[in-house]
Structures are given as structure tokens and as C-alpha cells.
Design an enzyme around this catalytic site. Structure first.
Site, PDB file in Angstrom:
ATOM      1  N   ASN A  35       0.842  -1.212   0.000  1.00 35.11           N
ATOM      2  CA  ASN A  35       0.000   0.000   0.000  1.00 35.11           C
ATOM      3  C   ASN A  35       0.875   1.260   0.000  1.00 35.11           C
ATOM      4  O   ASN A  35       0.367   2.361   0.118  1.00 35.11           O
ATOM      5  CB  ASN A  35      -0.974   0.014   1.185  1.00 35.11           C
ATOM      6  CG  ASN A  35      -0.272   0.250   2.512  1.00 35.11           C
ATOM      7  OD1 ASN A  35       0.955   0.178   2.576  1.00 35.11           O
ATOM      8  ND2 ASN A  35      -1.024   0.528   3.557  1.00 35.11           N
ATOM      9  N   PHE A  37       2.742   2.577   2.216  1.00 33.89           N
ATOM     10  CA  PHE A  37       2.774   3.414   3.417  1.00 33.89           C
ATOM     11  C   PHE A  37       4.221   3.782   3.759  1.00 33.89           C
ATOM     12  O   PHE A  37       4.540   4.962   3.921  1.00 33.89           O
ATOM     13  CB  PHE A  37       2.074   2.706   4.593  1.00 33.89           C
ATOM     14  CG  PHE A  37       2.192   3.464   5.887  1.00 33.89           C
ATOM     15  CD1 PHE A  37       1.920   4.828   5.947  1.00 33.89           C
ATOM     16  CD2 PHE A  37       2.592   2.827   7.059  1.00 33.89           C
ATOM     17  CE1 PHE A  37       2.055   5.543   7.144  1.00 33.89           C
ATOM     18  CE2 PHE A  37       2.727   3.539   8.248  1.00 33.89           C
ATOM     19  CZ  PHE A  37       2.457   4.894   8.289  1.00 33.89           C
ATOM     20  N   ASN A 100      -6.023 -12.422   6.807  1.00 29.32           N
ATOM     21  CA  ASN A 100      -6.291 -12.466   5.365  1.00 29.32           C
ATOM     22  C   ASN A 100      -5.313 -13.368   4.612  1.00 29.32           C
ATOM     23  O   ASN A 100      -5.708 -14.118   3.714  1.00 29.32           O
ATOM     24  CB  ASN A 100      -6.279 -11.048   4.783  1.00 29.32           C
ATOM     25  CG  ASN A 100      -7.517 -10.276   5.203  1.00 29.32           C
ATOM     26  OD1 ASN A 100      -8.595 -10.862   5.358  1.00 29.32           O
ATOM     27  ND2 ASN A 100      -7.381  -8.976   5.424  1.00 29.32           N
ATOM     28  N   TYR A 146       2.880  -2.508  17.789  1.00 29.18           N
ATOM     29  CA  TYR A 146       3.744  -3.313  16.924  1.00 29.18           C
ATOM     30  C   TYR A 146       4.055  -4.662  17.578  1.00 29.18           C
ATOM     31  O   TYR A 146       3.793  -5.716  16.994  1.00 29.18           O
ATOM     32  CB  TYR A 146       5.039  -2.541  16.655  1.00 29.18           C
ATOM     33  CG  TYR A 146       6.002  -3.247  15.730  1.00 29.18           C
ATOM     34  CD1 TYR A 146       5.751  -3.330  14.360  1.00 29.18           C
ATOM     35  CD2 TYR A 146       7.179  -3.824  16.210  1.00 29.18           C
ATOM     36  CE1 TYR A 146       6.644  -3.964  13.506  1.00 29.18           C
ATOM     37  CE2 TYR A 146       8.073  -4.456  15.364  1.00 29.18           C
ATOM     38  CZ  TYR A 146       7.807  -4.529  14.006  1.00 29.18           C
ATOM     39  OH  TYR A 146       8.685  -5.160  13.164  1.00 29.18           O
ATOM     40  N   THR A 176      17.729  -5.513  11.090  1.00 32.89           N
ATOM     41  CA  THR A 176      18.308  -5.750   9.771  1.00 32.89           C
ATOM     42  C   THR A 176      18.544  -4.402   9.093  1.00 32.89           C
ATOM     43  O   THR A 176      17.785  -3.457   9.313  1.00 32.89           O
ATOM     44  CB  THR A 176      17.343  -6.625   8.942  1.00 32.89           C
ATOM     45  OG1 THR A 176      17.100  -7.817   9.677  1.00 32.89           O
ATOM     46  CG2 THR A 176      17.907  -6.984   7.593  1.00 32.89           C
TER      47      THR A 176
END
Ligand SMILES: NC(=O)c1ccc[n+]([C@@H]2O[C@H](COP(=O)([O-])OP(=O)(O)OC[C@H]3O[C@@H](n4cnc5c(N)ncnc54)[C@H](O)[C@@H]3O)[C@@H](O)[C@H]2O)c1
Length: 314
Positions: A35, A37, A100, A146, A176
Site C-alpha cells: 500500500n 505506506f 487475510n 507493533y 536488519t
């Protein structure tokens, strides 16, 4: 040739873009869903020449239907500035995104890999952290959207596996870094490099003695692909990270040396819930994936600095 169809959610982000590139190199067909973001088309624009690469604008909070063999679920903002910007959206992305993608995997009998995180260990009381450690996470703090979102996603993965036999893989990713990181995302490696290259003060939170381990993105991508390739009996979670531990001061000084910058170090208060130390125990990854990180910090930083240097000149 047996070309696999692979969906990568969050594929236009930092890690996702490297994963898409590598999967294409291995001869697969890759569907990159994002998306935008925190990710960007720029990270994957060079892949568009490949007829086996497709870019799809979609938000994982909403169901998505496509026929694929494997799914790597990476969609989720990963840096505190971005995941705290809209905390409710962050937890929705982790939880509804997981539902999903698991629903899709269930219908297709596809394998699905979750990009989980070392944040599931919170501010750990066990050091280094093995997968068997349950963590020390604040459920009501500013990082919880988160951390708890990712923990809930792991729970969903396990429940879809136990209840519906979905073929899952869980990878717990430690810090990372590498090219394609978003320069504005406030993560320590990108922050220090950008500040050093611009000759600005280097901001250290706390006294700089807190430690982190840093994994170069190529090592992570290798671990994720090996994990996806394991048989059905191994589902993880498995830690992937570089056990080399560095203080923030050591990292800052190494970046100053490699950039030749004259930036000064300045100290600011530590944000709340910031873990004091974090280091992966990678025994399981060594045993099950035959994997360990190969890229030393200095070598990875040189490549990352070159990327940011180039980006800042554009
Ligand atoms: N980079 C790290 O050190 C690290 C550590 C642990 C875990 N991870 C996990 O790895 C994954 C990738 O992280 P990254 O570092 O590449 O971060 P990133 O922010 O660069 O990538 C995340 C991608 O997901 C996309 N995204 C966000 N919300 C979405 C939504 N609702 N629908 C569709 N796309 C969405 C973003 O636009 C972006 O492209 C994340 O799930 C993150 O939690 C990363």
C-alpha cells in the site's frame, strides 16, 4: 521449468524489495503487494522490466484473492516513527493482514511465511534470546501496537496451523539493515549514516551503551528462503539475526570512520520501553536451516553507506 508463483506482501519495502529481487533471480513469478505506506515504487521499479514481476497496490487489512504457491507476509511498518504514526492501523495491519493471508493460504493450500520480529521478546530478561523464551512485553505501551500485533499474528499462524493444517513458517527477524532502507524511518543505522553523510550531529539515545545486533539484508533473505524451503514438519519460530553485538557508540564510531565524517555525537534521553540489549540465539537456524550470517558489519555498512550517499545526491 517449474516456476513458482509467489506473493510478497510489503514487497515494495526495504526487506521485501530484496526478497522480490532474489525470488525473481531464482526463476519464480513474483507478485509484489504493497500500500506504499512506508515502502516505495522506487525500490522495485527496476524489477518491472521482468515479465514475471507484478506490482499490486493493495492494503492487507482487506481480503485479497490471487492464485499462488507461496506467500511471504511482510506488510507492516517496522520502524517506531512509522508504526506509532497510526498505532491502530499498525495493529490492524498485523492482525487482519495475518488473518487475510492465512485465509488465502488455507484456501489455496499454499505455504505462508510470517515476518515476525525480535520485538516479541520485548525488553528481554534472557540474553541472548532463544525461540523458547516467551518475552517481556508491555501490553499497554507506545510500542505495543507493533510488538503485540506481531505476537498476535504468531498466535494466529499457530492456530491456523493446528486447527486447519495451514502450512506455516514463522521467522523472528532481528535488526536488519542495508540498501533500500527508508532514510526517514528513524532506525539507528539509517539515522547515523544519513546524519554522518550530511555532517549533522549524530543523535545517540541514552548513554550509548545499550547494545544491538545488526543483520545485513542479504543474510536475512537467504534465511527466509531456506525457511520457506524446509519440510512441513518444521514451522518455527526461528530466529534470524547476526549475533555480533555492538553498542550504539561502537556503531556510531564505525560509521564516522567509514564515511570520513566530522559529525559530533550528541546524547538524548532514551525513549520509553526501549530494550537495553538484544541479541539472537541462532542455534536453531544453524541446525534446521544450515544457515548463519556471512556479511560482517563493516562490509554491510560500506554497501549501505554507498546506497545512502547515492540517494542523498539525487
Ligand atoms: N527491518 C528490520 O530490522 C525488521 C526487524 C524485524 C521484523 N521486520 C519485519 O519485516 C517486515 C518488513 O520490514 P521492513 O524493514 O522492510 O519495513 P518497511 O517499512 O520498509 O516495509 C514494510 C512494507 O509494508 C508495506 N505496508 C505497510 N502496511 C501495509 C498494509 N496495511 N498493506 C500493505 N502493505 C503495507 C509498506 O508500505 C512497506 O513497503 C515487517 O513486517 C517488519 O515488521 C523487520
Amino acid at each position: 521449468m517449474n516456476r513458482k508463483k509467489i506473493l510478497v506482501t510489503g514487497g515494495a519495502g526495504f526487506i521485501g524489495s530484496h526478497l522480490c529481487e532474489r525470488l525473481l533471480k531464482e526463476g519464480n513469478e513474483v507478485l509484489c503487494l504493497d500500500n506504499y505506506f512506508t515502502g516505495s515504487k522506487e525500490n522495485v521499479i527496476h524489477l518491472l522490466e521482468n515479465p514475471y514481476f507484478e506490482l499490486i497496490r493493495h492494503d492487507v487489512v482487506h481480503p485479497f484473492h490471487v492464485d499462488v504457491d507461496e506467500i511471504y507476509n511482510l506488510a507492516c511498518p517496522a520502524s517506531p516513527v512509522h508504526y506509532q504514526y497510526n498505532a491502530i492501523k499498525t495493529i490492524k495491519t498485523s492482525v487482519m493482514g495475518a488473518i487475510n493471508m492465512l485465509g488465502l493460504a488455507k484456501r489455496l493450500k499454499a505455504k505462508v511465511l510470517q515476518a515476525s520480529t525480535s520485538e516479541v521478546y520485548g525488553d528481554p530478561h534472557v540474553h541472548p534470546q532463544p525461540e523458547s523464551y516467551w518475552g517481556n512485553v508491555n501490553p499497554i505501551g507506545i510500542r505495543s501496537c507493533y510488538d503485540e500485533g506481531k505476537r498476535c499474528a504468531e498466535t494466529l499462524f499457530m492456530d491456523y496451523h493446528r486447527q486447519n493444517g495451514v502450512k506455516i513458517k514463522i521467522v523472528r527477524i532481528f535488526n536488519t539493515y542495508g540498501p533500500n532502507m527508508n532514510p526517514a524511518d528513524g532506525r539507528v543505522v539509517s539515522n547515523f549514516i544519513v546524519q554522518a553523510l550530511k555532517g549533522e550531529d549524530i543523535t545517540i539515545y541514552g548513554d550509548g551503551t545499550q547494545t544491538r545486533s545488526f543483520q545485513y539484508v542479504d543474510d536475512l533473505v537467504e534465511a527466509m528462503i531456506r525457511m520457506m524451503g524446509t519440510g512441513d514438519s518444521f514451522i518455527g519460530p526461528v530466529n534470524t539475526g547476526n549475533p555480533g553485538e555492538f553498542t550504539m557508540l561502537e556503531l556510531a564510531n564505525l560509521i564516522l570512520e567509514l564515511t570520513g565524517s566530522k559529525s559530533k555525537l550528541v546524547f538524548r534521553p532514551l525513549p520509553s520501553d526501549d530494550p537495553k540489549q538484544r541479541r539472537p540465539d541462532i542455534s536453531l537456524a544453524k541446525e534446521k536451516l544450515g544457515w548463519e550470517p556471512k556479511v560482517p558489519l563493516r562490509e554491510g555498512l560500506i554497501k549501505t553507506i554507498a546506497y545512502f550517499d547515492d540517494k542523498l545526491k539525487q
